[in-house]
Enzyme design. Structure first.
Site, mmCIF file in Angstrom:
data_model
loop_
_atom_site.group_PDB
_atom_site.id
_atom_site.type_symbol
_atom_site.label_atom_id
_atom_site.label_comp_id
_atom_site.label_asym_id
_atom_site.label_seq_id
_atom_site.Cartn_x
_atom_site.Cartn_y
_atom_site.Cartn_z
ATOM 1 N N LYS A 190 0.883 -1.172 0.000
ATOM 2 C CA LYS A 190 0.000 0.000 0.000
ATOM 3 C C LYS A 190 0.922 1.224 0.000
ATOM 4 C CE LYS A 190 -4.206 1.711 0.271
ATOM 5 N NZ LYS A 190 -5.136 1.654 -0.860
ATOM 6 N N ASP A 222 -5.514 -3.219 -2.453
ATOM 7 C CA ASP A 222 -6.938 -3.129 -2.811
ATOM 8 C C ASP A 222 -7.155 -3.587 -4.251
ATOM 9 O OD1 ASP A 222 -5.324 -0.918 -3.175
ATOM 10 O OD2 ASP A 222 -6.934 0.536 -3.090
ATOM 11 N N ASP A 246 -2.502 -12.298 5.194
ATOM 12 C CA ASP A 246 -3.531 -12.986 5.970
ATOM 13 C C ASP A 246 -4.882 -12.868 5.252
ATOM 14 O OD1 ASP A 246 -4.811 -14.255 8.021
ATOM 15 O OD2 ASP A 246 -4.783 -12.566 9.401
ATOM 16 N N ASP A 250 -6.878 -15.855 2.483
ATOM 17 C CA ASP A 250 -8.238 -16.365 2.729
ATOM 18 C C ASP A 250 -9.127 -16.126 1.515
ATOM 19 O OD1 ASP A 250 -7.671 -17.403 5.166
ATOM 20 O OD2 ASP A 250 -9.315 -16.408 6.224
#
Ligand code: NAD
Length: 359
Positions: A190, A222, A246, A250
């Site tokens: 980021k 993003d 993390d 997922d």
């Protein structure tokens, strides 16, 4: 070759799936002429019940002395009410720390026979074959935490810090993996708002200069989250810091849609790696003999590749899993019609490994 492998079945379905992983390792040993010796140890709730701690010193020492650790899963309702330091998952954290594991690898690959498990349309899943490399021991999860009061109420801080060496070693690992795959690294950060991400980018650029055969692209987290849903096939190796990893891993797991099929590896400076399926101990199906062992068996393939350097053997295990899925030998979580048991699925993989061609 000779190798010592510690087996940590853990809790719930953990021991059931690790038993199948062991059988596959034995088949690899037989087929390719290796001597694997196994050491069974306890972790998680099972270790709490016997040793009063989720990871005993003896178990950690056995893991440190081994070439690799194969783990099932930890946790379950029996231990849910224990205080924080006595929770089964503390055993896993202590093991990662004790072995100095700073990178977590999670491949995301959708088997063509199982695209109906994914929430995405089949055409979005064609050729998806990527691996996440998540930094595991730094960043905001391990930074200083603080609370204080302002005149408007409570205020909380979580420090996000990265040192150059922490970034460099994980990015180097990503480049090494990419060189053996499709030679593309996507570094996710980021950098438009975070100073730690700007350092991350600088280090990634430097490592890229030393690896001219591998291309590097930077992507904001993003945008990466969106692209995983729209163009997942464009990724090869995706390397990122702890918290972004993390979350994105997922998302990657949801993309595949079959939790029971997904492997992982945790690596560090030492030779010993930790290999485990990404699913939990599934207390709802534990003891019934119906758990899907393929995530553990694919973790065995990663163990052969990353800790033992046995690429042909790893590929043979992956091919055997592919054959098993193509033959429709599947547990209830994936089977449409007549589901097979954990042991039946494991036996089919073993049979396929034993008939694999060398090289
Ligand atoms: P879970 O992954 O154990 O189960 C989620 C669902 O997926 C359940 O319906 C389960 O039956 C099914 N499932 C999971 N693995 C399967 C397999 N191999 N074959 C067939 N079905 C499978 O997640 P949960 O229910 O949220 O957690 C249960 C316990 O596991 C909790 O104590 C949790 O803390 C622990 N957990 C451990 C780990 C780990 O050891 N790394 C990871 C996640 C959760």
């Amino acid at each position: 070759m000779q190798a010592t492998i510690v087996l940590l079945g853990g809790d719930g379905i953990g021991p059931e799936v690790v038993a199948e992983g062991k059988r596959v390792l034995e088949a690899v040993g037989e087929r390719f002429g290796h001597r694997f010796s196994f050491v069974d140890e306890l972790i998680g709730g099972a270790a709490l019940d016997v040793h009063g701690a989720p990871l005993s010193d003896g178990t950690l020492a056995a893991c440190k002395q081994s070439d690799a650790v194969l783990l099932g899963a930890v946790g379950g309702p029996k231990w849910d009410t224990l205080p924080g330091h006595m929770r089964p998952e503390k055993g896993l954290l202590a093991l990662r720390k004790g072995l100095g594991l700073w990178a977590n690898l999670r491949p995301v690959k959708v088997h063509p026979m199982l695209t109906d498990r994914s929430p995405l349309r089949p055409e979005r899943l064609a050729n998806v074959d990527l691996v996440f490399v998540r930094e595991l021991t730094g960043g905001v999860y391990f930074g200083e935490k603080k609370r204080d009061q302002t005149e408007r109420g409570a205020r909380a801080f979580d420090a996000l810090t990265y040192e150059e060496y922490e970034i460099e070693r994980v990015v180097r690992l990503a480049f090494r993996l990419a060189a053996a795959r499709r030679s593309k690294v996507t570094s996710v950060d980021k950098a438009n708002v975070l100073e730690s991400s700007r350092l991350w980018r600088e280090v990634a650029e430097r490592v890229a200069k030393e690896n001219p055969g591998v291309s590097l692209e930077h992507q904001l987290v993003d945008s990466c989250a969106m692209k995983l849903l729209t163009h997942a096939a464009s990724f090869d190796v995706v390397v990122t810091e702890n918290m972004f990893g993390d979350i994105l891993t997922d998302e990657g797991a949801a993309l595949v849609g079959s939790l029971g099929m997904m492997p992982s590896a945790s690596l560090g400076d030492g030779k010993t790696g930790l290999y485990e399926p990404i699913h939990g101990s599934a207390p709802d199906i534990a003891g019934k003999g119906i758990a899907n062992p393929l995530g553990t068996i694919l973790s065995v393939a990663m163990l052969l590749r990353h800790s033992l350097g046995l690429e042909a053997e790893a590929a043979a295990v992956e091919a055997a899993v592919d054959a098993t899925v193509r033959a429709g030998v599947l547990t209830g979580d994936l089977a449409g019609g007549a589901p097979k048991s954990t042991v039946e699925v494991g036996a089919y993989v073993v049979k396929s490994v034993l008939s694999a061609k060398e090289g």
